[in-house]
Design a protein around this motif. Sequence first.
Motif, PDB file in Angstrom:
ATOM      1  N   ILE A 233       0.785  -1.178  -0.089  1.00  0.00           N
ATOM      2  CA  ILE A 233       0.177   0.047  -0.025  1.00  0.00           C
ATOM      3  C   ILE A 233       0.825   1.168  -0.009  1.00  0.00           C
ATOM      4  O   ILE A 233       0.273   2.254  -0.110  1.00  0.00           O
ATOM      5  CB  ILE A 233      -0.950   0.074   1.244  1.00  0.00           C
ATOM      6  CG1 ILE A 233      -0.040  -0.163   2.456  1.00  0.00           C
ATOM      7  CG2 ILE A 233      -1.983  -1.169   1.122  1.00  0.00           C
ATOM      8  CD1 ILE A 233      -1.048   0.206   3.846  1.00  0.00           C
TER       9      ILE A 233
ATOM     10  N   ARG B  10       3.101  -3.268   3.687  1.00  0.00           N
ATOM     11  CA  ARG B  10       2.190  -4.205   3.179  1.00  0.00           C
ATOM     12  C   ARG B  10       0.806  -4.489   4.040  1.00  0.00           C
ATOM     13  O   ARG B  10       1.221  -4.426   5.465  1.00  0.00           O
ATOM     14  CB  ARG B  10       2.749  -5.498   2.694  1.00  0.00           C
ATOM     15  CG  ARG B  10       4.040  -5.362   1.830  1.00  0.00           C
ATOM     16  CD  ARG B  10       4.549  -6.927   1.727  1.00  0.00           C
ATOM     17  NE  ARG B  10       5.262  -6.854   0.774  1.00  0.00           N
ATOM     18  CZ  ARG B  10       6.831  -6.836   0.768  1.00  0.00           C
ATOM     19  NH1 ARG B  10       7.214  -6.731   1.989  1.00  0.00           N
ATOM     20  NH2 ARG B  10       7.422  -6.926  -0.300  1.00  0.00           N
ATOM     21  N   GLN B  11      -0.357  -4.592   3.536  1.00  0.00           N
ATOM     22  CA  GLN B  11      -1.459  -4.724   4.325  1.00  0.00           C
ATOM     23  C   GLN B  11      -1.546  -6.374   4.224  1.00  0.00           C
ATOM     24  O   GLN B  11      -1.548  -7.054   3.467  1.00  0.00           O
ATOM     25  CB  GLN B  11      -2.614  -3.992   3.861  1.00  0.00           C
ATOM     26  CG  GLN B  11      -3.770  -4.441   4.799  1.00  0.00           C
ATOM     27  CD  GLN B  11      -4.980  -3.798   4.420  1.00  0.00           C
ATOM     28  OE1 GLN B  11      -5.037  -3.067   3.330  1.00  0.00           O
ATOM     29  NE2 GLN B  11      -5.909  -3.970   4.947  1.00  0.00           N
ATOM     30  N   GLN B  12      -1.858  -6.954   5.587  1.00  0.00           N
ATOM     31  CA  GLN B  12      -2.081  -8.476   5.627  1.00  0.00           C
ATOM     32  C   GLN B  12      -3.227  -8.528   6.656  1.00  0.00           C
ATOM     33  O   GLN B  12      -3.062  -8.144   7.927  1.00  0.00           O
ATOM     34  CB  GLN B  12      -0.895  -9.346   6.115  1.00  0.00           C
ATOM     35  CG  GLN B  12      -1.227 -10.698   6.266  1.00  0.00           C
ATOM     36  CD  GLN B  12       0.094 -11.508   6.248  1.00  0.00           C
ATOM     37  OE1 GLN B  12       0.812 -11.126   6.696  1.00  0.00           O
ATOM     38  NE2 GLN B  12       0.050 -12.805   6.178  1.00  0.00           N
TER      39      GLN B  12
ATOM     40  N   GLU C  97      -5.793  -7.428   8.953  1.00  0.00           N
ATOM     41  CA  GLU C  97      -6.073  -6.208   9.771  1.00  0.00           C
ATOM     42  C   GLU C  97      -4.702  -5.541  10.100  1.00  0.00           C
ATOM     43  O   GLU C  97      -4.699  -4.634  11.060  1.00  0.00           O
ATOM     44  CB  GLU C  97      -6.944  -6.811  10.881  1.00  0.00           C
ATOM     45  CG  GLU C  97      -8.225  -6.970  10.727  1.00  0.00           C
ATOM     46  CD  GLU C  97      -8.969  -6.126   9.791  1.00  0.00           C
ATOM     47  OE1 GLU C  97      -9.164  -5.026   9.944  1.00  0.00           O
ATOM     48  OE2 GLU C  97      -9.725  -6.426   8.818  1.00  0.00           O
ATOM     49  N   SER C  98      -3.374  -5.896   9.889  1.00  0.00           N
ATOM     50  CA  SER C  98      -2.321  -5.529  10.253  1.00  0.00           C
ATOM     51  C   SER C  98      -1.409  -4.791   8.965  1.00  0.00           C
ATOM     52  O   SER C  98      -1.703  -5.326   7.672  1.00  0.00           O
ATOM     53  CB  SER C  98      -1.276  -6.388  10.964  1.00  0.00           C
ATOM     54  OG  SER C  98      -1.043  -7.408  10.232  1.00  0.00           O
ATOM     55  N   TYR C  99      -0.410  -3.886   9.491  1.00  0.00           N
ATOM     56  CA  TYR C  99       0.315  -3.300   8.394  1.00  0.00           C
ATOM     57  C   TYR C  99       1.893  -3.560   8.445  1.00  0.00           C
ATOM     58  O   TYR C  99       2.188  -3.347   9.748  1.00  0.00           O
ATOM     59  CB  TYR C  99       0.031  -1.785   8.144  1.00  0.00           C
ATOM     60  CG  TYR C  99      -1.438  -1.586   7.764  1.00  0.00           C
ATOM     61  CD1 TYR C  99      -1.668  -1.328   6.545  1.00  0.00           C
ATOM     62  CD2 TYR C  99      -2.323  -1.543   8.836  1.00  0.00           C
ATOM     63  CE1 TYR C  99      -2.941  -1.152   6.194  1.00  0.00           C
ATOM     64  CE2 TYR C  99      -3.640  -1.425   8.507  1.00  0.00           C
ATOM     65  CZ  TYR C  99      -3.943  -1.014   7.241  1.00  0.00           C
ATOM     66  OH  TYR C  99      -5.355  -0.940   7.055  1.00  0.00           O
ATOM     67  N   HIS C 100       2.656  -4.141   7.595  1.00  0.00           N
ATOM     68  CA  HIS C 100       3.959  -4.552   7.944  1.00  0.00           C
ATOM     69  C   HIS C 100       4.955  -3.881   7.148  1.00  0.00           C
ATOM     70  O   HIS C 100       4.759  -3.224   6.052  1.00  0.00           O
ATOM     71  CB  HIS C 100       3.973  -6.015   7.313  1.00  0.00           C
ATOM     72  CG  HIS C 100       3.268  -7.141   8.116  1.00  0.00           C
ATOM     73  ND1 HIS C 100       3.778  -8.062   8.922  1.00  0.00           N
ATOM     74  CD2 HIS C 100       2.029  -7.152   8.059  1.00  0.00           C
ATOM     75  CE1 HIS C 100       2.607  -8.614   9.290  1.00  0.00           C
ATOM     76  NE2 HIS C 100       1.409  -8.252   8.847  1.00  0.00           N
TER      77      HIS C 100
ATOM     78  N   GLU D 289       5.520  -4.022  12.827  1.00  0.00           N
ATOM     79  CA  GLU D 289       4.125  -4.338  12.645  1.00  0.00           C
ATOM     80  C   GLU D 289       3.031  -3.258  13.270  1.00  0.00           C
ATOM     81  O   GLU D 289       3.526  -2.922  14.274  1.00  0.00           O
ATOM     82  CB  GLU D 289       3.535  -5.691  12.881  1.00  0.00           C
ATOM     83  CG  GLU D 289       2.278  -6.201  12.554  1.00  0.00           C
ATOM     84  CD  GLU D 289       1.959  -7.561  12.880  1.00  0.00           C
ATOM     85  OE1 GLU D 289       0.805  -7.657  13.282  1.00  0.00           O
ATOM     86  OE2 GLU D 289       2.885  -8.343  12.741  1.00  0.00           O
TER      87      GLU D 289
ATOM     88  N   SER E  87      -2.595   0.310  12.131  1.00  0.00           N
ATOM     89  CA  SER E  87      -2.933   1.385  11.470  1.00  0.00           C
ATOM     90  C   SER E  87      -2.182   1.488  10.200  1.00  0.00           C
ATOM     91  O   SER E  87      -0.981   1.623  10.180  1.00  0.00           O
ATOM     92  CB  SER E  87      -3.626   2.569  12.284  1.00  0.00           C
ATOM     93  OG  SER E  87      -2.245   3.549  12.252  1.00  0.00           O
ATOM     94  N   GLU E  88      -2.892   1.809   8.979  1.00  0.00           N
ATOM     95  CA  GLU E  88      -2.210   2.283   7.819  1.00  0.00           C
ATOM     96  C   GLU E  88      -1.290   3.519   8.081  1.00  0.00           C
ATOM     97  O   GLU E  88      -0.243   3.733   7.626  1.00  0.00           O
ATOM     98  CB  GLU E  88      -3.189   2.373   6.696  1.00  0.00           C
ATOM     99  CG  GLU E  88      -2.368   2.896   5.345  1.00  0.00           C
ATOM    100  CD  GLU E  88      -3.614   2.959   4.268  1.00  0.00           C
ATOM    101  OE1 GLU E  88      -2.990   3.320   3.061  1.00  0.00           O
ATOM    102  OE2 GLU E  88      -4.554   2.465   4.218  1.00  0.00           O
TER     103      GLU E  88
END
Length: 115
Positions: free
Chosen positions: A4, A17-19, A21-24, A42, A45-46
Amino acid sequence: MTVIYQLDCFGCDILVRQQQESYHLGIQSRSNPLGFGNRLAEFDSEEDAVGAADLFCRMYKLMREYGYRLSGEEFQKDDMPSIPVKGLLNLRPATNDLRALLERDAELYGAATSS
């Protein structure tokens, strides 16, 4: 996993990267674009993940200036204690504050600074 956010930083890509409900937050070498790179942190929120990506790139630039390298999830420099990336991201230091911390640590451990 969906990318993203992507940021070019020293010939590497800083990715969010969104996976589910989490953002890595991760870093990926441009010389191996087919790999998933190194996951650094991790976030829930975006917005937090994208902010951390921008902050990480600024920190990475400064850490390299002071002779540190990224190894796994830590910044490392010979004869200096490792600095965890996640810890720095949680502190969200301003560039001047991080520079002061690196200068202080260099004096404390007798290491030469590169700046």
